[in-house]
Design an enzyme around this catalytic site. Structure first.
Site, PDB file in Angstrom:
ATOM      1  N   ASP A  38       0.834  -1.214   0.000  1.00  0.00           N
ATOM      2  CA  ASP A  38       0.000   0.000   0.000  1.00  0.00           C
ATOM      3  C   ASP A  38       0.869   1.265   0.000  1.00  0.00           C
ATOM      4  OD1 ASP A  38      -2.351   1.390  -0.064  1.00  0.00           O
ATOM      5  OD2 ASP A  38      -2.802   1.161   2.066  1.00  0.00           O
ATOM      6  N   LEU A  61      10.266 -21.019  -4.132  1.00  0.00           N
ATOM      7  CA  LEU A  61       9.316 -20.095  -3.485  1.00  0.00           C
ATOM      8  C   LEU A  61       8.044 -20.048  -4.314  1.00  0.00           C
ATOM      9  CD1 LEU A  61      10.007 -16.614  -1.997  1.00  0.00           C
ATOM     10  CD2 LEU A  61       8.338 -16.746  -3.798  1.00  0.00           C
ATOM     11  N   HIS A  68       2.652   3.201  -8.977  1.00  0.00           N
ATOM     12  CA  HIS A  68       2.409   1.781  -9.272  1.00  0.00           C
ATOM     13  C   HIS A  68       3.602   1.202 -10.032  1.00  0.00           C
ATOM     14  CE1 HIS A  68      -1.522   2.165  -7.665  1.00  0.00           C
ATOM     15  NE2 HIS A  68      -2.027   2.871  -8.658  1.00  0.00           N
TER      16      HIS A  68
END
Ligand code: IPE
Ligand code: IPE
Ligand code: MG
Length: 246
Positions: A21, A132, A38
Site C-alpha cells: 500500500d 518459493l 504503481h
C-alpha cells in the site's frame, strides 16, 4: 542494524502475506501521477521476492489488486492492468531462473483477456518450480472467496460428494483459493494504514501483523528482513499461557 544476520533461519515464517500500500501517496509526494507510484512498486516487488528467496522463505502472497479497486478511476485501473501484463511478460524468465512458482488467487475471470493469458502462460512455465511460491491476489476479496467456498460446499453436498456433518474447520479452507498454501504467519502492510482491507480473512486468523509507515515503492528486502526479525521476537501463544509454552 543488519537485520538479515539477526534472523533465525530455522524459524522463518512459512508464509508471508503483504498488503502493498501507498503507491499513490508516494507518487503524490513527488508531484507525479498515481500511476508513477504503481510503476515503482514493481521495483519493490522484485527486490522483496529476491530477498525472500535469498533467505529461504517458501511462500509470499502479494495483494496486488482488490475487488474494491475496480471502483477506482478507469484510467488508473487500465494502467495497473497494463503494468501487470508487461511485468509478468518481462519477468517470467526471472521467475523460471530463480525457481519461483507463480500462483494467483482472486476472481481471475474479471481480468482482461490478455492479462489472463499472460498469467496462465507464466503459471504453466513456472508450475514445477519449488523454491518459493509467489501468489498474486488479483481481483481478490476474502469475502468473495469465503462466499464462493460456501457455495461450492453446498454444491458438493447437493451432489452427494460431501456429507453436511463432515463440514468443519479442516474441510472448509480446502474450498478457498488458498487451499494449496499454509496460513500466513506474518502479514505486512506498508503505508501506515492499520487495516486488513478484505485480505485473507480466514487465513490470517493467527498471523502476526506488522505495520510500517514506509510507502510500498520505498520498501526493500532490508525492510522485509526487519519485519521477519520483529516477528521472531514475538511469542505466538495460540490461546495458551506463556507458561504453557515453556
Ligand atoms: C496500493 O497503493 C496499490 C493498489 C491498491 C493497487 P495505493 O494505490 O492504494 O496507494 P495509496 O494508498 O492511495 O497511497
Ligand atoms: C488494499 O489497498 C489493496 C491492495 C493493496 C491491492 P487499498 O489502498 O485499496 O485499501 P484501502 O482502500 O486503503 O482500505
Ligand atoms: Mg491504498
Amino acid at each position: 542494524m543488519n537485520f538479515k544476520d539477526q534472523i533465525d533461519l530455522s524459524k522463518l515464517p512459512k508464509h508471508i502475506a503483504i498488503v502493498m500500500d501507498g503507491n499513490g501517496r508516494w507518487a503524490k509526494e513527488k508531484g507525479k501521477l498515481r500511476v508513477f507510484g504503481h510503476k515503482h512498486g514493481v521495483i519493490s516487488v522484485k527486490d522483496v521476492i529476491e530477498g525472500a528467496t535469498e533467505i529461504g522463505i517458501q511462500n509470499v502472497t502479494l495483494y496486488a489488486f482488490s475487488t474494491e479497486n475496480w471502483n477506482r478511476p478507469k484510467l488508473e485501473v487500465t494502467a495497473i492492468m497494463e503494468i501487470l501484463i508487461s511485468t509478468i511478460n518481462r519477468e517470467t524468465k526471472t521467475l523460471v531462473d530463480n525457481n519461483v512458482k507463480l500462483n494467483v488467487i482472486g476472481n481471475i475471470n474479471a481480468l482482461p483477456e490478455i492479462c489472463k493469458r499472460e498469467l496462465s502462460q507464466a503459471m504453466q512455465k513456472t508450475a514445477h518450480n519449488n523454491r518459493l511460491t509467489l501468489t498474486l491476489a488479483l481481483s481478490y476479496s476474502a469475502r468473495w472467496d469465503i462466499a464462493n467456498a460456501a457455495k461450492n460446499i453446498a454444491i458438493a453436498v447437493q451432489n452427494g460428494e460431501l456429507n453436511v456433518n463432515d463440514i468443519n474447520e479442516e474441510i472448509f479452507p480446502s474450498y478457498l483459493n488458498t487451499h494449496n498454501l499454509p496460513d500466513p504467519e506474518l502479514m505486512i502492510r506498508t503505508s501506515g494504514e492499520h487495516r486488513i482491507s478484505n485480505y485473507l480473512l480466514w487465513e490470517l486468523a493467527y498471523a502476526e501483523l506488522y505495520f510500517t509507515p514506509k510507502l510500498w515503492p520505498d520498501f526493500r528486502r532490508e525492510d522485509l528482513f526487519e519485519a521477519i526479525y520483529d516477528y521472531q521476537k514475538r511469542e505466538r501463544r495460540f490461546g495458551l499461557t506463556s507458561e504453557q509454552l515453556g
